[in-house]
Design a protein around this motif. Sequence first.
Motif, PDB file in Angstrom:
ATOM      1  N   ASP A   1       0.732  -0.976   0.040  1.00  0.00           N
ATOM      2  CA  ASP A   1       0.061  -0.044  -0.022  1.00  0.00           C
ATOM      3  C   ASP A   1       0.884   1.177   0.011  1.00  0.00           C
TER       4      ASP A   1
ATOM      5  N   LYS B   1      -3.497   5.124   3.502  1.00  0.00           N
ATOM      6  CA  LYS B   1      -3.305   4.897   2.013  1.00  0.00           C
ATOM      7  C   LYS B   1      -4.038   5.874   1.049  1.00  0.00           C
TER       8      LYS B   1
ATOM      9  N   ALA C   1      -3.016   5.414  -2.555  1.00  0.00           N
ATOM     10  CA  ALA C   1      -3.030   4.694  -3.883  1.00  0.00           C
ATOM     11  C   ALA C   1      -2.633   3.372  -3.691  1.00  0.00           C
ATOM     12  N   ASP C   2      -2.951   2.567  -4.941  1.00  0.00           N
ATOM     13  CA  ASP C   2      -2.198   1.219  -4.725  1.00  0.00           C
ATOM     14  C   ASP C   2      -1.057   1.420  -5.725  1.00  0.00           C
TER      15      ASP C   2
ATOM     16  N   HIS D   1       1.600   1.397  -8.430  1.00  0.00           N
ATOM     17  CA  HIS D   1       1.659   1.340  -9.777  1.00  0.00           C
ATOM     18  C   HIS D   1       1.545   0.018 -10.559  1.00  0.00           C
TER      19      HIS D   1
ATOM     20  N   ARG E   1       1.093   6.991 -14.640  1.00  0.00           N
ATOM     21  CA  ARG E   1       1.841   7.296 -13.137  1.00  0.00           C
ATOM     22  C   ARG E   1       2.068   8.535 -12.988  1.00  0.00           C
TER      23      ARG E   1
ATOM     24  N   LEU F   1      -1.170  10.046 -11.969  1.00  0.00           N
ATOM     25  CA  LEU F   1      -1.497  10.035 -10.730  1.00  0.00           C
ATOM     26  C   LEU F   1      -0.674  10.732  -9.707  1.00  0.00           C
ATOM     27  N   GLU F   2       0.534  10.948 -10.014  1.00  0.00           N
ATOM     28  CA  GLU F   2       1.390  11.808  -8.922  1.00  0.00           C
ATOM     29  C   GLU F   2       0.488  13.288  -9.048  1.00  0.00           C
TER      30      GLU F   2
ATOM     31  N   ILE G   1      -2.183  13.754  -6.664  1.00  0.00           N
ATOM     32  CA  ILE G   1      -1.852  13.555  -5.056  1.00  0.00           C
ATOM     33  C   ILE G   1      -0.799  14.678  -4.765  1.00  0.00           C
TER      34      ILE G   1
END
Length: 259
Positions: free
Chosen positions: A121, A129, A131-132, A134, A244, A247-248, A251
């Motif tokens: 995690d 948590k 995110a999962d 990548h 990815r 995703l960053e 966050i």
Amino acid sequence: MSPLFSIITVTYNASDTIGKTLASVAAQTFDDYEHLIIDGASKDDTIRIVTDNSRPEKTKIVSEPDKGLYDAMNKGMDMASGEYLLFLNSGDTLHSPDTLSHIANAIGENNTPGIVYGQTDIVNSEGTKVADRHLIAPPTLTYESFAEGMVVCHQAFVVLARIASPYNLSYRYSADYEWCIRCLQHSRKNVYIDEPIADYLMEGLTTANRRKSLLERFRIMSKYYGTAPTVIRHLRFARRFLKRMRLERDIPSDNIQNQ
């Protein structure tokens, strides 16, 4: 009698993060372990925090200059007396108090496998948590699996000590990836635990280091899996990398490290 697990934590000026790592180890319901703290001569309160918040009968501390992260990991392996190695960076934690117990059960039920592994995690500094990972650890793991990249996080990759050789210090950013490949080459059986083993703390990496790490990883992939197949795979990896990066951006508090 030697412990079942040697948990190796490398630190340097880690006073802000080491406490959670120590607490997660001390909370384990399975007690057959040693915790090795390999410190690079920290200038902050890291060693005091370790001394004040760890079990002295379980903890060994070395604090001296080293040649970097992987040199310190090699020192930890040299010191380790456990049957299995588990690397847990400062700020990372074992997922639950029963994590070592579950790994120990998997070892006992599978006649001393070479590798036991699970999921990871991604958590923020509060331990929540976010995110999962990548790459999701596959239910079946082989040497060929790592041709797709580091499909199992280093902190969720528990290795039989006798099949583990030192990290190759010629790799500055991806020696852990290359080390895992070599461990897989020598493992007769890999056992999957369908649960998170580690909570991985998001940390920042500079763009320059990320590029260097990706180039280094390409060299490693080419060495073990062939240059032409690696080039073809990287056409797919490019799409994964862009996903990815998105995703960053979503966050804002941290950036995900190259793990």
